[in-house]
Motif scaffolding. Structure first.
Motif, PDB file in Angstrom:
ATOM      1  N   MET A   1       1.738  -5.114  15.962  1.00 42.35           N
ATOM      2  CA  MET A   1       0.788  -6.168  15.722  1.00 42.35           C
ATOM      3  C   MET A   1       1.369  -7.111  14.662  1.00 42.35           C
ATOM      4  N   THR A   2       1.284  -8.394  14.923  1.00 36.03           N
ATOM      5  CA  THR A   2       1.826  -9.346  13.963  1.00 36.03           C
ATOM      6  C   THR A   2       0.821  -9.566  12.836  1.00 36.03           C
ATOM      7  N   ARG A   3       1.301 -10.217  11.840  1.00 37.78           N
ATOM      8  CA  ARG A   3       0.482 -10.494  10.658  1.00 37.78           C
ATOM      9  C   ARG A   3      -0.725 -11.362  11.030  1.00 37.78           C
ATOM     10  N   LYS A   4      -0.505 -12.343  11.893  1.00 43.28           N
ATOM     11  CA  LYS A   4      -1.575 -13.233  12.324  1.00 43.28           C
ATOM     12  C   LYS A   4      -2.635 -12.459  13.120  1.00 43.28           C
ATOM     13  N   GLN A   5      -2.232 -11.538  13.963  1.00 46.76           N
ATOM     14  CA  GLN A   5      -3.175 -10.747  14.747  1.00 46.76           C
ATOM     15  C   GLN A   5      -4.011  -9.836  13.852  1.00 46.76           C
ATOM     16  N   ARG A   6      -3.372  -9.242  12.824  1.00 47.06           N
ATOM     17  CA  ARG A   6      -4.121  -8.388  11.885  1.00 47.06           C
ATOM     18  C   ARG A   6      -5.166  -9.198  11.133  1.00 47.06           C
TER      19      ARG A   6
END
Length: 168
Positions: A1-6
């Motif tokens: 999971m990318t930072r933006k998704q988190r």
């Protein structure tokens, strides 16, 4: 999971929890909200028996009957319609016929309002806001302060200023 998704997942979860909390608060308040109605509203809207609300208006002249065990019967009117009210207990000292009153309770199947609390005006310049608004809408009641404003608006002559003293 990318930072933006988190970050989006965290924001979405926070909004969901906030929405759930707001929903629970509104659901809890639903039982404690008490609406105000005038006698005409009660008769015309056909409020169901058992629903708690406040009724306000004037105590109808000649309707006050005191019974045994502090049982009091009277009618609340807005000069258009009247609703019979029963109350068991001590009334405020200033409660009397022709005065503004707000009673909280529920309508009975018989059409009589059973009050569990009664509020009366506390001096000659006060009437409960809901009662005053209801009576003003019907054109029945006007506060002394409102009469003064109306007189000023209709071109009443202003009071003369105090005369100046010579040598002042």
């Amino acid at each position: 999971m990318t930072r933006k998704q988190r970050r989006l997942t965290l924001i979405g979860s926070a909004l969901a929890v906030l929405g759930l909390a707001a929903g629970l608060v509104l659901y809890a308040l639903n039982d404690t909200i008490v609406f105000f109605h005038g006698p005409t509203d009660v008769v015309e809207k056909g409020i169901q028996p058992g629903v708690r609300f406040r009724i306000g208006g004037l105590v109808k002249e000649g309707s006050l009957v005191r019974g045994p065990n502090q049982l009091i019967r009277f009618e609340v009117t807005d000069t258009n319609k009247a609703v019979p009210v029963t109350y068991q207990g001590l009334l405020p000292d200033l409660f009397r016929e022709g005065q503004g009153v707000v009673a909280e309770g529920a309508l009975q199947p018989s059409g009589e309002f059973k009050a569990d609390s009664v509020l009366a005006k506390h001096d000659e310049n006060y009437m409960p806001k809901e009662v005053a608004d209801s009576l003003k809408q019907q054109g029945v009641w006007q506060h002394a302060g409102d009469k003064a404003k109306d007189a000023g608006a209709k071109g009443a002559a202003p009071k003369p200023a105090a005369a100046a003293k010579p040598g002042a």
